[in-house]
Write an enzyme that holds these catalytic residues in place. Structure first.
Site, PDB file in Angstrom:
ATOM      1  N   ASN A  97       0.823  -1.199   0.000  1.00 51.15           N
ATOM      2  CA  ASN A  97       0.000   0.000   0.000  1.00 51.15           C
ATOM      3  C   ASN A  97       0.866   1.263   0.000  1.00 51.15           C
ATOM      4  OD1 ASN A  97      -2.443   1.553   0.216  1.00 51.15           O
ATOM      5  ND2 ASN A  97      -3.371  -0.189   1.285  1.00 51.15           N
ATOM      6  N   HIS A 127      23.977   1.945  10.187  1.00 53.23           N
ATOM      7  CA  HIS A 127      25.224   2.715  10.243  1.00 53.23           C
ATOM      8  C   HIS A 127      26.100   2.238  11.400  1.00 53.23           C
ATOM      9  CE1 HIS A 127      23.977   5.588   7.195  1.00 53.23           C
ATOM     10  NE2 HIS A 127      22.798   5.660   7.795  1.00 53.23           N
ATOM     11  N   LYS A 178      13.457  -8.481  16.070  1.00 52.34           N
ATOM     12  CA  LYS A 178      13.964  -9.858  16.055  1.00 52.34           C
ATOM     13  C   LYS A 178      13.013 -10.729  15.244  1.00 52.34           C
ATOM     14  CE  LYS A 178      16.177  -9.487  20.588  1.00 52.34           C
ATOM     15  NZ  LYS A 178      16.247 -10.034  21.981  1.00 52.34           N
ATOM     16  N   ARG A 192       6.355  -8.144  20.150  1.00 53.76           N
ATOM     17  CA  ARG A 192       6.357  -9.401  20.900  1.00 53.76           C
ATOM     18  C   ARG A 192       5.147 -10.233  20.481  1.00 53.76           C
ATOM     19  NH1 ARG A 192       8.301  -5.668  24.717  1.00 53.76           N
ATOM     20  NH2 ARG A 192      10.263  -6.295  25.709  1.00 53.76           N
TER      21      ARG A 192
END
Length: 202
Positions: A97, A127, A178, A192
């Site tokens: 979208n 960076h 993660k 989470r």
């Protein structure tokens, strides 16, 4: 003959640099060999983002030229932004979208039927933490992989190196730092797992 050798050397240098970027090794983001590819990407993005919202037919050939792979049956809405394009692979029946940003300094692979709600951001580049190296434009990048049938809600941010498993849903505004497994609903900053995706009723 010298021109051919020079072109071959440049191609070899670029291939080595792309492999370094895709492999997560440090590189200088202002490397001259990368500049023509950024400029090419910018020209194609200007053309893509100048199309009428109703003109998906005009966008398709631009998208195929811009990206590494585009599966059949999907659509990408303007405004769409990326850095190179050649590292991005889209599966079949994809839905991206408005205002997506895919910073592809390493591969970004989206499976089939992936949905990105407005203003999703996928960042492969990072960076250097050392200010001197950061000022010298040192970076490293890590791939992002998103499995089939994943849905990212509005404004989701996915950080370098993340893999999201098939059929997972990520809530709007989440920051995915993660890997997420398949078949879960995740949300938050950092994202989470909240619960499993509901199973279809018999």
């Amino acid at each position: 003959m010298d021109d051919d050798r020079e072109a071959t050397d440049e191609r070899g240098h670029l291939d080595a640099l792309k492999a370094r970027m895709a492999g997560g090794l440090p590189y200088v983001s202002t490397e001259p060999a990368l500049m023509p590819y950024r400029e090419r990407c910018a020209r194609l993005l200007d053309a893509f983002n100048a199309t009428a919202l109703t003109d998906d037919e005009a966008r398709q050939p631009i998208l195929h030229e811009l990206l590494g792979r585009v599966g059949p049956g999907g659509w990408v809405m303007p405004r769409f932004l990326c850095e190179f394009g050649f590292f991005i692979e889209l599966g079949a029946e994809i839905r991206i979208n408005f205002d997506a940003v895919l910073l592809d300094c390493a591969p970004i692979v989206l499976g089939s039927r992936v949905w990105l709600a407005p203003r999703c951001q996928l960042y492969t580049a990072d960076h250097d933490l050392d200010p001197g190296r950061r000022s010298a434009m040192w970076e490293r990048a890590r791939p992002i992989t998103i499995g089939d049938d994943v849905w990212l809600g509005g404004g989701v941010i996915v950080l370098p190196g993340v893999t999201i498993g098939e059929r997972t849903v990520v809530g709007a505004g989440s920051v995915v730092t993660k890997d997420l497994p398949a078949d879960v609903i995740a949300a938050g900053n950092p994202a989470r797992v909240i619960r499993e995706v509901p199973r279809p009723q018999p």
